[in-house]
Enzyme design. Sequence first.
Site, PDB file in Angstrom:
ATOM      1  N   ARG A   1      11.829  -6.720 -17.835  1.00 18.66           N
ATOM      2  CA  ARG A   1      11.660  -8.508 -18.741  1.00 18.66           C
ATOM      3  C   ARG A   1      10.240  -8.267 -19.211  1.00 18.66           C
ATOM      4  NH1 ARG A   1      13.122  -8.564 -13.213  1.00 18.66           N
ATOM      5  NH2 ARG A   1      11.636  -8.437 -12.196  1.00 18.66           N
TER       6      ARG A   1
ATOM      7  N   LEU B   1      -5.419  -6.566 -17.493  1.00 20.02           N
ATOM      8  CA  LEU B   1      -4.888  -6.913 -18.459  1.00 20.02           C
ATOM      9  C   LEU B   1      -3.543  -8.021 -17.644  1.00 20.02           C
ATOM     10  CD1 LEU B   1      -4.229  -3.883 -20.989  1.00 20.02           C
ATOM     11  CD2 LEU B   1      -5.637  -4.952 -20.775  1.00 20.02           C
ATOM     12  N   ASN B   2      -3.262  -9.122 -18.350  1.00 16.29           N
ATOM     13  CA  ASN B   2      -2.430  -9.984 -18.140  1.00 16.29           C
ATOM     14  C   ASN B   2      -1.201  -9.880 -18.972  1.00 16.29           C
ATOM     15  OD1 ASN B   2      -0.491 -11.341 -17.282  1.00 16.29           O
ATOM     16  ND2 ASN B   2      -2.007 -13.666 -18.260  1.00 16.29           N
TER      17      ASN B   2
ATOM     18  N   ASP C   1       7.524   8.590  -0.699  1.00 14.37           N
ATOM     19  CA  ASP C   1       6.726   8.082  -1.523  1.00 14.37           C
ATOM     20  C   ASP C   1       5.942   9.445  -2.042  1.00 14.37           C
ATOM     21  OD1 ASP C   1       7.077   5.224  -2.120  1.00 14.37           O
ATOM     22  OD2 ASP C   1       6.161   5.130  -0.622  1.00 14.37           O
TER      23      ASP C   1
ATOM     24  N   GLY D   1      13.015  24.498  16.890  1.00 16.26           N
ATOM     25  CA  GLY D   1      13.066  25.361  16.995  1.00 16.26           C
ATOM     26  C   GLY D   1      13.818  26.373  17.829  1.00 16.26           C
TER      27      GLY D   1
END
Length: 399
Positions: free
Chosen positions: A103, A71-72, A168, A230
Site C-alpha cells: 500500500r 517521516l510521514n 519474535d 528430563g
Amino acid sequence: MPALDGLRILDLTQYEAGTSCTQALAWLGADVVKVEAPDHGDPGRAVGRSPNKEYSAYFCNWNANKRSVALNLRAPEGRELLLRLLPRFDVFVENYGPGVMERLDLEYQTLKAVHPPLIYACIKGFGSSGPYADYKCYDMVAQAAAGAMSVTGEPDGPPLIPGPTTGDSGTGVQMAMAILAAYVQCLRTGEGQRIEISMQEAMTYFMRTRIALGGAWGRTASERRGRSGGWPPVDLYPCKPFGHNDWVYIMPVTAEHWDGLCAASERPDLLVDPRFETNRLRFANGEALYEEFAAWTRKHTKYEVMEILGPAGIPCAACLDTGELHNDPHLLARDFVKHLDHPMHGEVPLLGFAPRMSNSDVPLRVAPQLGEHTESVLGEELGLDAAELSSLREAGFIR
C-alpha cells in the site's frame, strides 16, 4: 573498531521481531536509522505499563543504539524523503503486517529500482505465500503455529504459553544472521537481494530437539513434561524461604552426575538403594526419588544448592526471577548488566548483548526518542537546511 562499522541500515520495524533484528546489528556496530511515523512512532513505544506513551521500557529494551527519524510515509513528500535516503544505505528492514508495504509502494522491486544493490529484509508472520500469508501474527501466535505450546505444560494439562518471546526475538536474530550473509555476498558480487523470513518457520528452528526426540520424521511429539523436562532426578526442587521463585533446577544426566549428586547432597545411601539402582528403576520410582532430594533442597536456599552442586560438577541453576537477573553476581562480574541514563526513566539497568568479540567494541547507548535525529540525519544525508526542515515539519511531513 566496531565489527559492522560502515554497514548502514534503514529500519522500518515495529514491536519486537524486526526491532530485535536491527538492534542486534546495531550492537555489532551497524548504523541503524529507525524510520517512524511522526504521530505515534513505533507502536512498541506505548507497550507496557509505562505512563509515557512514547518511551516505554519495552521500547527501550529493543531499540538501543539506534537513531530515530520521523517521516510521514503516507504523504508523497515523506515517502520521497525515504527514497532519497535509500541509496545511502545498504539494508532495508521491515516487519509490517500483510499488505502494508504494498500500500505504501515500498516493496522490493520499487526500492531495487532506486538502489539496485539493496538488501531488502522482510519479516512476516507466515511468509508472503501460502494459505496463511494474509494472516496477522504476533509472537505467541507464531509459537502456537510452530508447536512450542504443544510441548509446554503439565503432562495431563493443556498446552501452555512459553515465557520467552522467541517467536519474535528468535525470528529477529535469524534475520540478522541472514542479512549478514547477504551483505558478505553483496561485497563479493555487488548484487543485493530480498530476504524473507516467516515467524512460524523461524520458530520451528527452536523445536528441532523436541521434534527429533519426541516425534521424529513427522510423528506427533505431544508429550508435555511439566516442571521436569528430563529423566528422574532431573527436576525443579523447592528451596527456602519458599517464595514464588525459590526453586532450583538440577539436571544430572550421566552416571557421574548421579554419583556426584548423591555425594554432594550427603545421601550416598541412595547409590545402593534398590529402588534407584538403574535409570529405569529411578524412572519407575520417580516420585519417591524426587522427595528424597526435595527434602535436602528444602534445607537450603536456591543459591546455596547451586553453590554446593556446581563445584561438584552437577549441572544446576537457581531459578532467577527478572529482578534477580539484573543483580546476579555472576552477570555483574562479567559486566553484562549496564546502567544507562534514559530520558523520563532516569538511570536504569539494561542487560547487554551475549556475543563478545575481542576486536570489536560497541558501547551500549540509550534508545532514541521519537524523531530525535530527524534534523541531523536529513541535514547530513540530504543536505536539507534549517528552513527546509522547518517547512517540512510545519506541513506534518516530518517530526
